[in-house]
Design a protein around this motif. Structure first.
Motif, PDB file in Angstrom:
ATOM      1  N   GLY A   1     -34.719  57.177  -8.145  1.00  0.00           N
ATOM      2  CA  GLY A   1     -34.960  57.611  -6.779  1.00  0.00           C
ATOM      3  C   GLY A   1     -35.667  58.947  -6.666  1.00  0.00           C
ATOM      4  N   GLN A   2     -36.508  59.273  -7.644  1.00  0.00           N
ATOM      5  CA  GLN A   2     -37.297  60.514  -7.614  1.00  0.00           C
ATOM      6  C   GLN A   2     -38.776  60.156  -7.724  1.00  0.00           C
ATOM      7  N   PRO A   3     -39.342  59.520  -6.676  1.00  0.00           N
ATOM      8  CA  PRO A   3     -40.685  58.937  -6.784  1.00  0.00           C
ATOM      9  C   PRO A   3     -41.804  59.939  -7.011  1.00  0.00           C
ATOM     10  N   GLU A   4     -41.761  61.082  -6.352  1.00  0.00           N
ATOM     11  CA  GLU A   4     -42.843  62.050  -6.530  1.00  0.00           C
ATOM     12  C   GLU A   4     -42.778  62.690  -7.917  1.00  0.00           C
ATOM     13  N   ALA A   5     -41.567  62.927  -8.416  1.00  0.00           N
ATOM     14  CA  ALA A   5     -41.419  63.444  -9.778  1.00  0.00           C
ATOM     15  C   ALA A   5     -41.909  62.416 -10.796  1.00  0.00           C
ATOM     16  N   ALA A   6     -41.679  61.125 -10.513  1.00  0.00           N
ATOM     17  CA  ALA A   6     -42.194  60.083 -11.401  1.00  0.00           C
ATOM     18  C   ALA A   6     -43.708  60.140 -11.460  1.00  0.00           C
TER      19      ALA A   6
ATOM     20  N   ALA B   1     -32.832  59.371 -16.693  1.00  0.00           N
ATOM     21  CA  ALA B   1     -33.739  60.427 -16.251  1.00  0.00           C
ATOM     22  C   ALA B   1     -33.336  61.776 -16.833  1.00  0.00           C
ATOM     23  N   SER B   2     -32.018  62.040 -16.869  1.00  0.00           N
ATOM     24  CA  SER B   2     -31.542  63.315 -17.405  1.00  0.00           C
ATOM     25  C   SER B   2     -31.873  63.446 -18.895  1.00  0.00           C
ATOM     26  N   LEU B   3     -31.623  62.387 -19.664  1.00  0.00           N
ATOM     27  CA  LEU B   3     -31.914  62.416 -21.098  1.00  0.00           C
ATOM     28  C   LEU B   3     -33.407  62.583 -21.359  1.00  0.00           C
ATOM     29  N   LEU B   4     -34.212  61.828 -20.614  1.00  0.00           N
ATOM     30  CA  LEU B   4     -35.661  61.884 -20.841  1.00  0.00           C
ATOM     31  C   LEU B   4     -36.258  63.195 -20.343  1.00  0.00           C
ATOM     32  N   GLN B   5     -35.696  63.765 -19.272  1.00  0.00           N
ATOM     33  CA  GLN B   5     -36.147  65.081 -18.811  1.00  0.00           C
ATOM     34  C   GLN B   5     -35.878  66.126 -19.889  1.00  0.00           C
ATOM     35  N   HIS B   6     -34.701  66.059 -20.490  1.00  0.00           N
ATOM     36  CA  HIS B   6     -34.344  66.995 -21.558  1.00  0.00           C
ATOM     37  C   HIS B   6     -35.281  66.815 -22.755  1.00  0.00           C
TER      38      HIS B   6
ATOM     39  N   PRO C   1     -41.912  54.729  -0.663  1.00  0.00           N
ATOM     40  CA  PRO C   1     -41.194  55.754  -1.433  1.00  0.00           C
ATOM     41  C   PRO C   1     -41.851  57.129  -1.279  1.00  0.00           C
ATOM     42  N   GLY C   2     -41.064  58.160  -1.530  1.00  0.00           N
ATOM     43  CA  GLY C   2     -41.606  59.505  -1.567  1.00  0.00           C
ATOM     44  C   GLY C   2     -42.311  59.891  -0.279  1.00  0.00           C
ATOM     45  N   ARG C   3     -43.513  60.415  -0.420  1.00  0.00           N
ATOM     46  CA  ARG C   3     -44.299  60.885   0.716  1.00  0.00           C
ATOM     47  C   ARG C   3     -45.310  59.849   1.169  1.00  0.00           C
ATOM     48  N   ALA C   4     -45.067  58.568   0.871  1.00  0.00           N
ATOM     49  CA  ALA C   4     -46.029  57.516   1.224  1.00  0.00           C
ATOM     50  C   ALA C   4     -46.291  57.482   2.727  1.00  0.00           C
ATOM     51  N   ASP C   5     -45.239  57.550   3.541  1.00  0.00           N
ATOM     52  CA  ASP C   5     -45.409  57.478   4.993  1.00  0.00           C
ATOM     53  C   ASP C   5     -46.243  58.661   5.495  1.00  0.00           C
ATOM     54  N   GLU C   6     -45.945  59.830   4.981  1.00  0.00           N
ATOM     55  CA  GLU C   6     -46.673  61.039   5.376  1.00  0.00           C
ATOM     56  C   GLU C   6     -48.160  60.905   5.032  1.00  0.00           C
TER      57      GLU C   6
END
Length: 565
Positions: free
Chosen positions: A104-109, A76-81, A419-424
């Motif tokens: 483990g960053q579902p909303e960012a995905a 994730a770090s390499l691909l974000q860069h 994942p993420g905000r699914a429950d909300e």
């Protein structure tokens, strides 16, 4: 997609001739990773970075290699860069989405997938990835338009759509066949099968099973007791080919003991795995993953075994010329569905799905500790549950679940936390449809024994459509919780119905959504009827044969012998 062997060889020769050719190193990294050779792909990406430090194309390939190695945070770090340096590159945004999912960053995905789709809105593969992840997040914005784009792509012969994700669309079996067949053609186009395997005429039948689920995974949980029984069949040898690494679980240890050999082939190139299967002399090879994530269809496409069978984890047709048979039963795959399957259909005289009949249903925490209401003297506090993965909770399924809650005062719906905000998001849907959001209770993902124990607090499992409960339905029934389902016209929509049918509980297989809601409401408002249903399930669980793995092993062994010349 895999690169053809000739292409990889030419690229290797190119970088030997021109070791300073940055583009050739990037292309080689792509080809090696596509062939499943992660180590070679990593090396090529690192050589490219030595030539052009911090170049986004090289960073992206190294990130992809790290992702394939399971080093998700690094990926994730390499691909974000890389993405920050090339914000208009849809492919890098797409790979970033994959890496963020697993980091483990579902909303960012989801944001990465949306950006990739905005950059290339006509690309069906990216649309399908965005659609699949939005389903997991219960983010239904633009869902219908995305689904139409994906289904239209399949209708137009586009091979980009992943067949496993396509099972969640409201598509017919013929569409599923088209999707799988197109994907299979794309995979096969770059591979050269091994020479035909010789047929062994003596010795025990060597049966291989290829999966990424040999551990604390639904596939391991379903198969381990069957493999333990098959070990007692003197005419068989069971070989497990594990695409996943050792996870230290008790299930993995049991699988290791049950198999004649558990072959650890995790991270190996497709051709190496196929060669390993061929060297083991496998007579019949079962693909236990199919088009599901983490599988290796390329290995099967190389034809390492003379007979190859689609079974269990992928609930549909492979559409693949390298798969000879599909293993099913008469309920889950009735004759009317056969034209939508590319394989020859084999049927067991029992439910096609095995299970672990040694698992113990322990005592759960108190209801209050699970967030559940106490049982009232008037029968209130009914707990409906649906522990299916969040991507199965589509608007239609959730709509009928909420109709049930409105019809049973004081009841709650117990769901697996997403994942993420699914429950909300689901609670907001409940509010919009006139249901107090607090009546949705979420259970975090737990180790299997702890999750299984919680079914003791559940009164009735309410299924989803069109992709219904499979391993989860088996868990519920084993733990004594009845399952209500509305079988459809595809394999994926008939698995829970098959389990009910083989238990002799066909009345729990209803015709449509209205019957589903009416049945659930009637049971929810009649505690005595629910108790009677649970008592009948307890008897059926003991007497029906659904959970008889010794009998399953005998039937399975007979079928295997019929497949061998």
């Amino acid at each position: 997609m895999s690169a053809a062997p000739d292409e990889r060889r030419q690229l290797r020769q190119a970088v030997q001739r021109q070791p300073a050719d940055f583009i050739a190193w990037v292309m080689l990294a792509d080809a090696e990773l596509g062939a499943g050779d992660v180590a070679a792909g990593e090396t090529a990406a690192q050589r490219a970075l030595q030539l052009r430090a911090d170049h986004p194309e090289a960073l992206a390939r190294l990130g992809r290699a790290r992702w394939m190695q399971g080093r998700h945070d690094e990926a994730a770090s390499l691909l974000q860069h890389a993405s920050m340096q090339a914000p208009q590159h849809p492919g890098i945004a797409l790979w970033l989405g994959h890496a963020l999912e697993d980091a483990g960053q579902p909303e960012a995905a989801a944001d990465a997938y949306r950006r990739a789709h905005a950059l290339l809105p006509g690309e069906a593969y990216i649309a399908a990835q965005r659609l699949n992840w939005q389903r997991r997040l219960c983010d239904w914005r633009g869902l219908d338009a995305l689904s139409r784009q994906v289904r239209d792509a399949v209708a137009q012969g586009n091979p980009a759509v992943e067949p496993f994700a396509f099972l969640s669309e409201d598509a017919g079996a013929a569409e599923q066949l088209a999707c799988a067949r197109q994907r299979a053609q794309a995979v096969a186009g770059s591979l050269r099968p091994l020479p035909p395997a010789p047929v062994r005429l003596s010795g025990p039948l060597r049966v291989g099973f290829l999966s990424n689920g040999f551990g604390a995974h639904p596939t391991g949980l379903l198969t381990v007791a069957l493999f333990e029984q098959l070990r007692m069949q003197p005419a068989l040898q069971v070989h497990l080919f594990a695409l996943n690494r050792e996870d230290g679980s008790a299930i993995r240890r049991r699988l290791q003991a049950a198999a004649h050999t558990l072959h650890d082939v995790a991270g190996q190139p497709h051709a190496t795995i196929a060669g390993h299967i061929r060297a083991a002399g496998i007579d019949i090879l079962f693909d236990l993953r199919g088009w599901g994530g983490g599988g290796a269809p390329e290995v099967l496409a190389l034809r390492p075994a003379p007979v190859q069978v689609n079974w269990l984890a992928y609930p549909g047709t492979s559409g693949a010329p390298w798969i000879d048979h599909v293993l099913a039963d008469a309920f889950v795959l009735p004759p009317a569905l056969e034209p939508a399957f590319s394989e020859n259909v084999l049927r067991l005289p029992r439910a096609f799905q095995p299970s672990d009949n040694t698992r113990i249903v322990g005592e759960p925490p108190a209801r209050g500790d699970c967030g559940l209401p106490e049982r009232g003297e008037d029968g209130s506090g009914i707990v409906f549950c649906c522990f299916n993965n969040s991507y199965k909770l589509n608007p239609r399924s959730v709509g009928r679940l909420l109709r049930v809650l409105r019809g049973v005062p004081g009841s709650v719906l117990w769901l697996l936390s997403g994942p993420g905000r699914a429950d909300e998001r689901l609670r907001e849907v409940a509010r919009q449809q006139g249901v107090e959001p607090a009546r949705l209770v979420f259970m975090p993902k737990l180790p299997h024994p702890r999750y299984l124990a919680r079914y003791r607090h559940a009164d009735l499992f309410l299924d989803t459509h069109p992709y219904n409960a499979h391993t989860t339905a088996s868990d519920a029934l084993w733990a004594g919780c009845p399952v209500l389902t509305a079988p459809g016209a595809t394999f994926a929509s008939r698995v829970a119905g098959s389990l009910n049918h083989h238990l002799g509980l066909d009345e729990m297989n209803v015709a449509d959504d209205d019957a589903f809601v009416a049945t659930a409401i009637a049971l929810g408002n009649d505690p005595a009827a629910l108790r009677g249903l649970r008592q009948r399930l307890a008897v059926a669980r003991r007497d029906s044969g659904l959970f008889d793995m010794a009998g399953f092993a005998r039937d399975f062994a007979v079928l295997l012998q019929s497949l061998h010349p």
